[in-house]
Design an enzyme around this catalytic site. Sequence first.
Site, mmCIF file in Angstrom:
data_model
loop_
_atom_site.group_PDB
_atom_site.id
_atom_site.type_symbol
_atom_site.label_atom_id
_atom_site.label_comp_id
_atom_site.label_asym_id
_atom_site.label_seq_id
_atom_site.Cartn_x
_atom_site.Cartn_y
_atom_site.Cartn_z
ATOM 1 N N HIS A 4 42.466 32.427 38.023
ATOM 2 C CA HIS A 4 43.195 33.482 38.735
ATOM 3 C C HIS A 4 43.923 32.930 39.963
ATOM 4 O O HIS A 4 43.368 32.123 40.713
ATOM 5 C CB HIS A 4 42.236 34.602 39.134
ATOM 6 C CG HIS A 4 41.661 35.345 37.987
ATOM 7 N ND1 HIS A 4 40.490 34.972 37.346
ATOM 8 C CD2 HIS A 4 42.107 36.456 37.317
ATOM 9 C CE1 HIS A 4 40.239 35.806 36.360
ATOM 10 N NE2 HIS A 4 41.188 36.698 36.307
ATOM 11 N N GLY A 21 39.754 39.373 33.115
ATOM 12 C CA GLY A 21 39.281 38.012 32.922
ATOM 13 C C GLY A 21 37.985 37.770 33.673
ATOM 14 O O GLY A 21 37.319 38.707 34.112
ATOM 15 N N CYS A 22 37.611 36.520 33.826
ATOM 16 C CA CYS A 22 36.369 36.158 34.499
ATOM 17 C C CYS A 22 36.294 36.802 35.879
ATOM 18 O O CYS A 22 37.208 36.651 36.695
ATOM 19 C CB CYS A 22 36.281 34.640 34.634
ATOM 20 S SG CYS A 22 34.873 34.079 35.589
ATOM 21 N N PHE A 23 35.220 37.520 36.133
ATOM 22 C CA PHE A 23 35.153 38.293 37.377
ATOM 23 C C PHE A 23 35.001 37.430 38.624
ATOM 24 O O PHE A 23 35.204 37.895 39.736
ATOM 25 C CB PHE A 23 34.079 39.372 37.335
ATOM 26 C CG PHE A 23 32.718 38.995 36.800
ATOM 27 C CD1 PHE A 23 32.220 37.696 36.860
ATOM 28 C CD2 PHE A 23 31.911 39.973 36.216
ATOM 29 C CE1 PHE A 23 30.967 37.374 36.375
ATOM 30 C CE2 PHE A 23 30.648 39.660 35.730
ATOM 31 C CZ PHE A 23 30.175 38.342 35.799
ATOM 32 N N TRP A 24 34.648 36.150 38.457
ATOM 33 C CA TRP A 24 34.544 35.279 39.627
ATOM 34 C C TRP A 24 35.880 35.202 40.384
ATOM 35 O O TRP A 24 35.938 35.377 41.594
ATOM 36 C CB TRP A 24 34.169 33.862 39.202
ATOM 37 C CG TRP A 24 32.808 33.696 38.617
ATOM 38 C CD1 TRP A 24 31.806 34.618 38.569
ATOM 39 C CD2 TRP A 24 32.312 32.521 37.972
ATOM 40 N NE1 TRP A 24 30.711 34.093 37.940
ATOM 41 C CE2 TRP A 24 30.979 32.809 37.566
ATOM 42 C CE3 TRP A 24 32.849 31.262 37.705
ATOM 43 C CZ2 TRP A 24 30.194 31.850 36.906
ATOM 44 C CZ3 TRP A 24 32.065 30.318 37.053
ATOM 45 C CH2 TRP A 24 30.754 30.612 36.652
#
Length: 490
Positions: A486, A338-341
């Site tokens: 997350h 998913g979004c790496f942030w």
Amino acid sequence: MTQSEVTQRNSGQASDANAIGRNKPITVSLHLPIQPQFRTIDGLSIRYAESEDPGRGVHALLLSPWPESLYAFEPTWLQLSQYAHLVAIDLPGFGHSERRDDLMSSRAMGEFIVHLADAFGLEQPHVVGPDVGTSAALFAAALHPGRLRSLVVGSGGAAVPLQLGGLLKEWVEAPDIEPYRNIDGRQIVSAAIAKFERYTPTDAAREDYLSSYEGERFVESMRYVRAYPTQLPDLAGLLPTIQTPVLIIAGRRDHVVPLVNAEFLLERLPASKLAVLEAGHFTWEDAADEYAAFVTNWWDRGYAIADPRSSDINEENGAALPVTTNVQQVEVAVLAGGCFWGIEDILREVPGVIDTEVGYTGGWLENPTYEDTHDSQSGHAEAVRVTFDPSVLSFEDLLDRWFFRLHDPTTLNRQGNDIGTQYRSAIFPQTDEQQAIAERVIARVAVSGHWKRPVTTSIEPAATWYSAEEYHQDYLRKHPGGYTCHYLRD
């Protein structure tokens, strides 16, 4: 998420009349903005590359290894330049800098390093000197106490008696260098860089290495290492006097400059640390991310802890703390979910994690940008490259206790509200051992009963890593309360 505009200085290449290859075009990648220039220092045409100053008050002088050039810092340039103002140098007689015979020894080159710092107005800079830069940087620190803030050295001859291997041993011990004049230096360099284990240099870097030593330039550069038998014993006597903090980085499988050289330095330098990477000789390229992580962590706080002159750090309740002289092992994992942030925000706090970086991997498009990865345009996944200490955190625990808890591995090409192949759940094993562990963990998670739907996490071959734009790095630390889907699931 929106993309911010990235601007970079476009400094031209000077035209010093004595410069090697001065009329050859330089190809510069957006992600690896090394732009060589020339200037005259002490009467010599010296090639250098300079980064923008990120404003941290940190300056670093990078010394080219042999038989390479300042392009050896290409794979670490982006990471290092985000932390410090960099000036990378082709030392005299190496790379594309002009040679003077009286400088082709470690002590003389050490003196020249100080002249370099003066010429660029670098007041107490850090110095990074792998390979031939090792002995020169150590001489500079010994002969000019306090002039340099810290050193990062390694993969260079240091032990007495000499402990060298392979062709380097042959070159140092050869009765004379005349037979080597019959061999084109490009052939020798080509054979040397064929020893890279993982790194593939860009076409620009490869051609630069070859042209740096064509004709007799390689033979003449051999004079430097052939002076080791007389220079290194002198240096050994000075090592205990060096108070400058020194980080030694060495490859465990370095057969050219065996690990005993790094251990020799560690035992004699009063303020030193040793990091051993799972690599051969070319640690700065074959283990570029780990190398850069160690260097930036060293610049950030490690050198101050090792510096016996820093009483505010090394003294506690009036008692002097011992200098740390440890060997740290590192391993790299590349994970997507998913979004790496959000993934980075959780993983960087895990005990045993040394460094994290977000980027793109697993696709077909070269040098992708953030916008390129959307709508499955490039095939890349948003991923996090995790550098960790396996003695503290195993790869299996990283997957079991963290990766499969921080995201939902059952939603195909989706995480929360983010949809697309760039948001897939994937593991990119860096070794055969990681491959086996990933297979084992996925099988275990699939039958655990923790998830109601089938696990869709894929295991994909390790692929080229492209660092994401700077504004994505540590995004949620820069923007607390920013978007993330997350969290750790019990």
